[in-house]
Design an enzyme around this catalytic site. Structure first.
Site, PDB file in Angstrom:
ATOM      1  N   ASP A  13       0.825  -1.228   0.000  1.00 43.91           N
ATOM      2  CA  ASP A  13       0.000   0.000   0.000  1.00 43.91           C
ATOM      3  C   ASP A  13       0.850   1.264   0.000  1.00 43.91           C
ATOM      4  O   ASP A  13       0.417   2.309   0.487  1.00 43.91           O
ATOM      5  CB  ASP A  13      -0.957   0.025   1.202  1.00 43.91           C
ATOM      6  CG  ASP A  13      -1.794  -1.231   1.310  1.00 43.91           C
ATOM      7  OD1 ASP A  13      -2.431  -1.578   0.300  1.00 43.91           O
ATOM      8  OD2 ASP A  13      -1.803  -1.858   2.384  1.00 43.91           O
ATOM      9  N   LYS A  40       2.476   2.073  -5.110  1.00 41.52           N
ATOM     10  CA  LYS A  40       3.179   1.514  -6.265  1.00 41.52           C
ATOM     11  C   LYS A  40       2.442   1.796  -7.565  1.00 41.52           C
ATOM     12  O   LYS A  40       3.060   2.002  -8.611  1.00 41.52           O
ATOM     13  CB  LYS A  40       3.360   0.005  -6.086  1.00 41.52           C
ATOM     14  CG  LYS A  40       4.289  -0.391  -4.951  1.00 41.52           C
ATOM     15  CD  LYS A  40       4.488  -1.886  -4.879  1.00 41.52           C
ATOM     16  CE  LYS A  40       3.239  -2.619  -4.463  1.00 41.52           C
ATOM     17  NZ  LYS A  40       2.762  -2.270  -3.122  1.00 41.52           N
ATOM     18  N   GLY A  92      -4.221  -4.311  -4.712  1.00 42.23           N
ATOM     19  CA  GLY A  92      -4.824  -3.319  -5.588  1.00 42.23           C
ATOM     20  C   GLY A  92      -3.928  -2.136  -5.849  1.00 42.23           C
ATOM     21  O   GLY A  92      -3.195  -1.687  -4.971  1.00 42.23           O
ATOM     22  N   HIS A  93      -3.939  -1.661  -7.081  1.00 42.12           N
ATOM     23  CA  HIS A  93      -3.210  -0.454  -7.441  1.00 42.12           C
ATOM     24  C   HIS A  93      -4.200   0.587  -7.954  1.00 42.12           C
ATOM     25  O   HIS A  93      -5.019   0.294  -8.826  1.00 42.12           O
ATOM     26  CB  HIS A  93      -2.159  -0.753  -8.523  1.00 42.12           C
ATOM     27  CG  HIS A  93      -0.992  -1.534  -8.006  1.00 42.12           C
ATOM     28  ND1 HIS A  93      -0.061  -2.125  -8.827  1.00 42.12           N
ATOM     29  CD2 HIS A  93      -0.606  -1.827  -6.751  1.00 42.12           C
ATOM     30  CE1 HIS A  93       0.850  -2.743  -8.088  1.00 42.12           C
ATOM     31  NE2 HIS A  93       0.539  -2.577  -6.829  1.00 42.12           N
ATOM     32  N   GLN A 127       1.985  -6.088  -3.068  1.00 41.75           N
ATOM     33  CA  GLN A 127       2.238  -6.134  -1.625  1.00 41.75           C
ATOM     34  C   GLN A 127       3.569  -5.443  -1.278  1.00 41.75           C
ATOM     35  O   GLN A 127       3.977  -4.522  -1.965  1.00 41.75           O
ATOM     36  CB  GLN A 127       2.196  -7.578  -1.104  1.00 41.75           C
ATOM     37  CG  GLN A 127       0.802  -8.176  -1.052  1.00 41.75           C
ATOM     38  CD  GLN A 127       0.492  -9.067  -2.215  1.00 41.75           C
ATOM     39  OE1 GLN A 127       1.360  -9.545  -2.941  1.00 41.75           O
ATOM     40  NE2 GLN A 127      -0.786  -9.307  -2.442  1.00 41.75           N
TER      41      GLN A 127
END
Length: 430
Positions: free
Chosen positions: A13, A16, A40-41, A225
């Site tokens: 988080d 990225k 998630g991005h 991650q």
């Protein structure tokens, strides 16, 4: 060679998605090499928000995007995610997206097992804090050599036998957890139904990447991650089920260890983590509330709140070592605006002994108390700054002190979620 590998250097988080999207302008190919749709991005482009889970960030810019063999793929989620992103005006076709033929699949049995285990563990306080999306059980089947792989979708005749073998392992597990038996015929039918939607994207990803590199293309490896969720190097057992460190870019893509290139570690200007597990610098006061509120610290795909705390230089320094980080991208500096005093963890006190690293023992990790150094904060806004000279003097001092403590330079500095609000101090592709 001008490849770049982007990895999270904390607990994930770290932002990225924005950094990978920003680097896409300089890349020709973007490759995911581990994890699944548990990570998630978020990309913000011209005010438009794209939330990705399994798709590589390159799809938004129309760059060749590869889902490598190290990723576990939920085919139903993937097709749904493609439809969602296409509804936002992004074209995704086999010229843009490649799925490794040797990647393993996440099947409906996996999230069911994941959720049931977590529910059972909650009764004895042994929850890991998974997303419940079946990532761990899918990797278990991969290592157990019983997984259904992407290439199996093209062999309907052999698929039924492979499903039977898989279910022979899952049947007693499900029975013990009170889950109903799986109908193998129904699972086979579901896979045969989704197969035509997946197979057009399937290729040997290693060959696609090898040809791209030989053609002089720039490859951007996108990690999911963070380093301390790595199954080997993280706060075990409160980790994810894959290797998240930079070295996995080689194994999870098939390009080879020399292909990783420049390793860019993404580092938040403070620290957060999601789920269970030790967190020495976690805050439960008004500063923690400030970081959570101003930083909008909620999981992209899960909606889970993130735990917040001061910057942990011990953690990041260790991450620099295990990832071979060449430089960092420091994100969310603007969240610290207005805090009169900042603290940085420079060591741990564990039962009266000072540690300059995070020990592997879970008991020691849980007992670690942060040793803080105080740094004067700043009252001016850093939000949206696009030049280092635009930063307040104390913000510059904070950045420089972080560089000293972690042993790595800041290559990029992010001052908002917007793609262009980025200060370039060293181009990783050069």
């Amino acid at each position: 060679m001008a490849n770049v590998t982007v990895v999270g250097a904390q607990w994930g988080d770290e932002g990225k998605g924005k950094i990978v999207d920003w680097l896409c302008d300089r890349a020709d190919v973007v490759a995911r090499f581990q994890g699944g749709h548990n990570a998630g991005h978020t990309l913000v482009v011209d005010g438009k928000v794209y939330k990705l889970a399994l798709l590589p960030s390159g799809v938004v810019q129309g760059k060749l995007s590869v889902i490598g063999n190290g990723v576990v793929v939920d085919p139903w989620h993937l097709i749904g995610e493609i439809a969602k992103i296409e509804a936002q005006g992004v074209t995704i076709n086999p010229k843009i997206l490649v799925i490794a033929d040797n990647a393993c699949l996440i099947l409906p049995v996996h999230p069911e097992l994941d959720v049931a285990r977590e529910a059972a563990a909650s009764g004895n306080n042994s929850k890991i804090g998974t997303t419940g999306r079946g990532i761990g059980p899918a990797y278990e089947d991969k290592v157990g050599r019983r997984a259904i792989r992407v290439s199996d979708l093209a062999d309907a005749d052999a698929l039924a036998a492979k499903i039977e073998r898989l279910l022979s392992h899952h049947a007693p597990l499900r029975k013990g957890l009170g889950l109903p038996a799986v109908d193998p015929a129904a699972l086979l039918a579901s896979l045969l139904e989704i197969a035509p939607k997946i197979l057009p994207f399937v290729q040997p990803a290693w060959r696609v990447l090898d040809q791209a590199q030989k053609a002089g293309k720039r490859i951007l490896f996108e990690g999911a991650q963070g380093a301390f969720l790595d199954v080997d190097h993280g706060t075990y057992p409160f980790v994810t089920s894959s290797n998240t460190v930079a070295g996995q870019a080689a194994a999870g893509s098939g390009l080879g260890p020399k292909g990783a290139g420049y390793v860019l570690g993404i580092v938040k200007a403070y620290t957060t983590r999601v789920g269970e597990g030790p967190f020495a610098c976690e805050l439960f006061d008004e500063v923690g509330t400030h970081l959570s509120t101003v930083g909008r610290e909620v999981g992209v795909n899960t909606g889970r709140p993130r735990r917040c705390g001061w910057f942990d230089a011990v953690l990041v320094r260790q991450s620099v070592a295990i990832n071979g980080i060449d430089g960092i991208a420091l994100t969310k500096l603007d969240v610290l605006d207005g805090l009169p005093v900042l603290k940085v963890c420079t060591g741990y006190d564990i039962d009266g002994q000072v540690f300059d690293h995070l020990p592997a023992s879970l008991k020691s990790q849980a007992a670690a108390k942060p040793i803080y150094e105080e740094i004067e904060g700043w009252s001016q806004s850093t939000a949206g700054a696009r030049s280092f000279k635009d930063l307040p003097a104390n913000a510059v001092k904070y950045v420089r002190r972080i560089e000293e403590l972690i042993g790595a330079p800041v290559a990029l500095l992010s001052t908002s979620p917007e793609r262009d609000d980025t200060i370039l101090m060293r181009d990783p592709f050069v």
